[in-house]
Enzyme design. Structure first.
Site, PDB file in Angstrom:
ATOM      1  N   SER A  68       0.852  -1.191   0.000  1.00  0.00           N
ATOM      2  CA  SER A  68       0.000   0.000   0.000  1.00  0.00           C
ATOM      3  C   SER A  68       0.884   1.235   0.000  1.00  0.00           C
ATOM      4  CB  SER A  68      -0.897   0.019   1.249  1.00  0.00           C
ATOM      5  OG  SER A  68      -1.579   1.247   1.362  1.00  0.00           O
ATOM      6  N   TYR A  92      -2.281  -0.894  10.292  1.00  0.00           N
ATOM      7  CA  TYR A  92      -2.285  -1.170   8.847  1.00  0.00           C
ATOM      8  C   TYR A  92      -1.057  -0.562   8.189  1.00  0.00           C
ATOM      9  CZ  TYR A  92      -3.861  -1.179   3.974  1.00  0.00           C
ATOM     10  OH  TYR A  92      -3.951  -1.360   2.617  1.00  0.00           O
TER      11      TYR A  92
END
Length: 730
Positions: free
Chosen positions: A598, A611
């Site tokens: 990401s 995350y």
């Protein structure tokens, strides 16, 4: 001609007057063809021809003309439609025969024989583009309205016996004539026509080493005559079957299914790597009782060495299989691998010698000398092909060859085609032309691609993207129902593939669904073992599975949230990579791994600590793996940003929370898709390209990373984020 009780033990009687009577003549021919092709005991995949001589209206003269409708080249009776049938003027085909008689050089191996095929297009009715079969003259010259030319196992068994002519008269009581082996074409058709004209009361002809042809003036009668020919042969063989003494009885004992699978999981990747020196191959394993009875038998070595008899068979299976010398009760897996290596080397030498001994000055270049069929005592058969469909059909054809040998040995002694005759079929210019007419392979046609997280979002889009390029796709997901939905979508688009039947991993075609929990090493190991058993190995792995856990989500504490994020987003990728690496090492074939990370991995922000830090770790995991797996495997990363569409990371409650956070107006009764669209459009405003990021955008990048177009790129991350300057490399 039909069995008095209309009862068949060895074929299926499927004709329905209610269906057939509603069809026009061409569709009736298609119907008969589909019924015959649906039973592999009648004819094999892609084999056989059916025809009808029908009255049609000439589009230029308006006059009635006789047209031969015959299954065209490369079609399959089981799946044939009208489009698979060639249509030719009968009077023009007869004119071709007159031309053939004037040729100075005639004979079934002559240049004149092959020239006739090039003239078929001049006989085409209504601009039909379907290429005519080499058996077209056979159907034209037999002056009956309906003709079936088939390759049934029971009939070929009789046609492969050393005393095949005597048996023809004995089995069918003179109602079938006999012609010796002759390569299909004009000369063979003339011979059959002459036999028919001299014996107008016969129902058909046995073609030595090949199959049979039969005819009638009515389509249903022709269908029933075909069944009668096959049923008669099968009953004759059945009465003389040798039971437990078939193939000389058992020499080895079969292993249990679990034992076989354990051995194959270790053997197949090694074998695939060794056999794929020129081109990669896909495997199909066959371990049914009939196959095991043959590979375990005393006579297997003698019969396998003789090769197959029917030309339809050895065009798929090569002239003979590789029988690996291995004792399943006494020897280890490593000894199996060693024996396979020795056998493979000798097989390639033998094949090269066969080519050099039999080639002609104008023969096509030698094809890959590797075997397409490998037989292993206690294990069964492994078929190899350019894709799953072809490997399935290859095993099907050798299963037919085994049945032919069983029948022939029950009633007489099995014989195969002489090597020169076999070579002249295998390297026939017309067969080479058929190969050249095939469409080019797609970029990933020989690749096995595992997409983990294929149930939705980026993973689903990626599965569709690689399937479009011909890949065999394993749709893996924690939620098996979601994986199955994606796999079914691909099968609906691309089909199961010729010869593929059944369901689940054993019946897989271009796509299959499997459950995957990447936090569990045993689960991942089992996933890859199932893939190996289904296809022979793996080539590319794309991990799109991941979790986003916000504070308070699912009632988890901060520590639990942190552990879960790292378990999936970091350790999960590590487990997948290290298990896949074992197979890549065994295969010794180039591979590719893509981990989805990401842009959050390089952008610090509030509200997603677990995350973001897990994705940062995943970025470096990818770089470490690139070093660890080099030079065999390229490892790269895909870094998306805010892919809202179709993502499980954006359930309705998270979308609403984000819309509220950014003061974006919405109504409570708006659909999930509408809410996601609003959020995606907002995120797009924060990018340089001003466009929402979709799963398909990510899939395109994932495909690029495994396509081979970036074969010298490893350890790199491609960001697909619409242009977030905060994520620019520093």
């Amino acid at each position: 001609m039909q069995d008095p009780q209309n009862h068949y033990r060895h074929v299926n009687y499927l004709w329905s007057d209610e269906v057939a009577d509603k069809l026009d003549p061409v569709d009736n021919l298609v119907y008969r063809s589909n019924l015959l092709g649906s039973d592999q005991r009648i004819t094999n995949t892609g084999g056989g021809n059916t025809s009808a001589k029908l009255e049609e209206t000439d589009p230029l003269t308006g006059k009635k003309v006789k047209i031969l409708w015959v299954k065209g080249s490369g079609g399959d009776l089981r799946t044939a439609t009208r489009a698979n049938f060639a249509s030719l003027y009968e009077d023009k085909l007869q004119a071709l025969d007159e031309l053939y008689q004037t040729m100075p050089e005639k004979g079934y191996k002559s240049a004149g024989e092959d020239t006739m095929v090039s003239l078929f297009p001049h006989c085409v009715f209504c601009l039909n583009q379907r290429a005519s079969s080499i058996d077209t003259p056979l159907h034209s010259m037999i002056q009956k309205k309906h003709v079936d030319h088939l390759h049934p196992n029971a009939v070929i068994a009789i046609a492969s016996c050393k005393d095949q002519e005597r048996l023809t008269h004995e089995v069918w009581q003179g109602q079938l004539a006999y012609v010796p082996w002759m390569r299909p074409g004009w000369e063979a058709a003339k011979l059959c026509s002459d036999v028919y004209e001299k014996n107008p009361d016969i129902k058909g002809i046995l073609l030595g080493q090949h199959g049979h042809t039969n005819w009638e003036d009515n389509s249903k009668d022709c269908y029933e005559t075909s069944l009668w020919v096959i049923e008669t042969a099968a009953r004759y063989i059945e009465q003389r079957d040798k039971g437990e003494h078939t193939f000389g009885g058992a020499r080895y004992q079969s292993l249990s299914e679990s034992e076989r699978n354990d051995i194959l999981a270790e053997f197949l990747p090694v074998a695939r790597g060794l056999i794929s020196t020129a081109n990669k191959f896909i495997a199909t394993v066959q371990s049914d009782d009939a196959t095991l009875r043959f590979v375990n038998s005393h006579d297997a070595q003698r019969l396998a060495a003789l090769g197959t008899s029917c030309p339809d068979h050895f065009l798929r299976t090569k002239i003979k299989p590789l029988l690996v010398h291995w004792d399943p009760q006494q020897q280890s897996v490593q000894q199996l691998i060693d024996s396979f290596k020795t056998g493979l080397e000798q097989y390639r030498l033998d094949y090269s010698a066969y080519y050099e001994q039999c080639k002609h000055p104008d023969s096509p270049p030698m094809r890959d000398p590797s075997p397409t069929v490998v037989l292993i005592p206690g294990i069964g058969m492994i078929g190899w092909g350019k894709n799953k469909s072809e490997s399935r059909v290859t095993t099907e054809f050798y299963n037919c060859a085994i049945e032919v040998m069983r029948g022939a040995e029950a009633i007489s002694e099995y014989t195969a085609l002489p090597q020169q005759e076999a070579f002249d079929i295998e390297y026939w210019a017309l067969e080479e032309a058929k190969l050249q007419r095939m469409p080019p392979e797609k970029p990933l046609a020989r690749d096995v691609v595992v997409v983990i997280g294929a149930g939705d979002g980026i993973g689903k889009a990626t599965a569709h993207r690689v399937a479009k390029e011909g890949a065999h796709v394993i749709c893996a997901d924690l939620r098996i129902e979601a994986a199955e939905q994606t796999a079914n979508e691909l099968i609906n688009i691309y089909g199961q593939g010729i010869g593929v039947a059944g369901s689940g991993i054993s019946g897989c075609g271009p796509a299959v669904a499997l459950s995957a929990d990447i936090t569990d090493r045993n689960n991942v190991k089992n996933l890859f073992e199932q893939v190996v058993l289904a296809y022979g190995g793996i080539d590319k792995v794309i991990v799109t599975a991941g979790v986003f856990l916000a504070p308070g989500q699912q009632g988890m504490s901060a520590d639990e949230m942190f552990d879960a994020s790292f378990a999936v987003n970091v350790k999960g990728g590590y487990i997948v990579a290290t298990e896949a690496a074992k197979i890549w090492k065994q295969q010794n074939l180039p591979g590719a791994l893509v981990l989805t990370t990401s842009v959050n991995g390089v952008v610090a922000k509030k509200g997603s600590l677990a995350y973001d830090t897990s994705k940062a770790a995943a970025n470096h995991l990818m770089r470490e793996l690139a070093i660890e797996l080099a030079p065999l495997v390229n490892v790269n990363g895909l870094a998306p940003a805010t892919v809202v569409k179709g993502s499980t990371m954006f359930p309705r409650d998270r979308v609403i929370a984000s819309l509220s956070k950014y003061s974006i107006s919405f109504a409570e009764d708006e659909s999930d898709d509408d809410l996601r669209t609003k959020l995606a459009e907002f995120y797009a405003t924060r990018t340089l390209t001003q466009q929402p990021i979709t799963p398909e955008d990510q899939a395109e990048a994932a495909y690029l990373l495994i396509s081979g177009q970036l074969s010298k790129t490893t350890g790199q991350i491609i960001s697909v984020d619409g242009g977030l300057h905060e994520a620019f490399l520093r």
